[in-house]
Design an enzyme around this catalytic site. Structure first.
Site, PDB file in Angstrom:
ATOM      1  CG  ASP A 304      -1.870   0.971   1.118  1.00 20.85           C
ATOM      2  OD1 ASP A 304      -1.908   1.606  -0.189  1.00 20.85           O
ATOM      3  OD2 ASP A 304      -3.101   1.010   1.769  1.00 20.85           O
ATOM      4  CG  HIS A 308       0.175  11.311   0.608  1.00 19.36           C
ATOM      5  ND1 HIS A 308      -0.392  11.533  -0.269  1.00 19.36           N
ATOM      6  CD2 HIS A 308       0.166  10.757   1.482  1.00 19.36           C
ATOM      7  CE1 HIS A 308      -1.744  10.825  -0.518  1.00 19.36           C
ATOM      8  NE2 HIS A 308      -1.095   9.545   0.896  1.00 19.36           N
TER       9      HIS A 308
HETATM   10 ZN   LIG Z   1      -6.759   1.421  -0.217  1.00 18.89          ZN
END
Ligand SMILES: [Zn+2]
Length: 432
Positions: A304, A308
């Site tokens: 995941d 950012h």
């Molecule tokens: Zn997700």
């Protein structure tokens, strides 16, 4: 044509075992054995004392391009993948435009192939533009070679839309990878697990049911519709139990867990660098994830990876976006916590980070070191400790809670399809 190369005398993880062997390859693995001969054109590397594992496979990566290149690009994200030992990654479809139709998905697939330093495979969306209203035309997407679908970032809110989507997916014989999240449980600004350990600091909590209620709904639907279902980033013990029961009932359901949910808990949270969705949950949840993986209720590990910008992540907790970068930290940290400590064998970790995800996502000739497989290889030194240093990241994002964490091993080289895509020179530093 890739020049032949022979890596000699390595400790090799192959077919679930650790063996002392030589590995001969060009872009494909040609032989695994003892005292393999090299002709004069073959490049020979003596890897005595080193370990060779299959290239890692990550089914959950946010590359951000096209649309959000300030966070990451295909070039920087795949360089980060190579640095972290990943040779096949799946790009989540929350990019702009969404790969929801052949007109956008075809060029997107080509862009990933053209710019990726390692192999990147695209997800299509489950519903058009992840809007949760209309199922994507899975058959048309499959003709482009896209066989995996996700609305990652949001759950499909409508049960009826999910039922239709699952039915159509079963007919098209494609795999869903579902981010389950029932927004009825998530208040605006909620950013941590709903437990006193963190809500006592004034942050709003996201209860476990936010994830598990929708997962249970989906698994109930799957019972009616049939088909192939995978669930993303499982974080709650209730979700582990739901998957365990679904498997016992014979459903084709699998689940991934992230490195950070295996390593961190709610009480570790110190600010926005620890903010991810789903959130870091309680100690008993983390133990259920570890045991779920070990017992087969969960199937493998994904990153995941969610880059950012610094500006975004420096906002207050309720405003900062969810997610951390993970491609360059997942393997060494999991090795350190679970393999160096003796809880897992390296064979287990390699299965969960390469063989099992490759198998589930139908990647032939990927996820193992054996003749005929892609020459996707990672050379590691299990005797050389290191440290996580975000200044060395090749990702555009440096949003990690793991900076300065010690590691018990070092990745020396990553080979993708026979080509070296990352090599440790001991001096790599990203300009500041
Ligand atoms: Zn997700």
């Amino acid at each position: 044509m890739t020049r032949k190369r022979l890596i000699k005398n390595a400790s090799v993880i192959s077919e679930g075992r650790r063996i002392q062997a030589d590995v001969l390859f060009d872009d494909t693995i040609l032989a695994v054995g003892h005292n393999l001969p090299a002709d004069k054109d073959t490049i020979v590397t003596d890897a005595q004392g080193l370990t060779l594992i299959p290239g890692l496979v990550d089914v959950h990566v946010h590359l951000r391009e096209p649309g959000r290149e300030a966070k990451e690009t295909i070039a920087t994200g795949t360089a980060a993948a190579a640095h972290g030992g990943f040779t096949t990654i799946f790009a989540m479809p929350n990019v702009l435009p969404f790969p929801s139709k052949p007109e956008t998905a075809g060029p997107y697939r080509d862009l990933l192939e053209e710019k990726g330093l390692v192999r990147v495979l695209p997800y299509g969306t489950i519903t058009l533009d992840e809007a949760g209203k209309t199922p994507t035309d899975y058959k048309a997407m499959k003709e482009l070679g896209i066989r995996w679908f996700s609305d990652d970032g949001v759950g499909v809110a409508s049960k009826e839309v999910m039922r239709q989507a699952l039915e159509q997916a079963r007919k098209a014989d494609v795999l869903f990878a579902c981010h389950t999240e029932d927004m009825a449980y998530r208040r605006p600004g909620a950013s941590v697990h709903d437990s006193p350990a963190v809500t006592s600091r004034g942050w709003l909590g996201i209860p476990s049911a936010c994830e598990s209620a929708q997962l249970i709904r989906d698994l109930d639907l799957l019972k009616e519709t049939g088909g192939h279902y995978h669930t993303c980033h499982v974080s709650a013990k209730e979700s582990v139990e739901a998957l365990r029961q679904a498997k016992a009932a014979g459903l084709d359901a699998t689940g991934e867990v992230t490195a950070h949910h295996l390593l961190l808990e709610d009480r570790d949270v110190r600010g926005p660098m620890w903010k991810m969705n789903p959130p870091l949950r309680a100690h008993e949840d983390r133990m259920a994830l570890i045991e779920g993986l070990e017992s087969g209720a969960l199937d493998f590990i994904a990153s995941d990876h969610a880059p950012h910008t610094e500006e975004e992540k420096c906002q207050p907790m309720d405003k900062a976006p969810f997610g951390i970068v993970s491609l360059e930290t997942a393997f060494p940290l999991l090795y350190t916590e679970f393999v160096a400590s003796g809880r897992w064998s390296l064979e287990q970790l390699v299965n969960w980070m390469s063989t099992a995800p490759a198998g589930r996502f139908g990647l032939e000739g990927t996820g193992d070191i054996r003749p005929g497989y892609r020459a996707d290889l990672v050379l590691i030194d299990e005797a050389r400790p290191g440290v996580i240093d975000k200044r060395t990241f090749l990702s555009r994002g440096s949003n990690t809670p793991f900076d300065t964490w010690p590691t018990a091993c070092t990745i020396l080289e990553t080979v993708s399809r026979g080509r070296t895509v990352w090599k440790d020179t001991g001096t790599e530093k990203k300009g500041s």
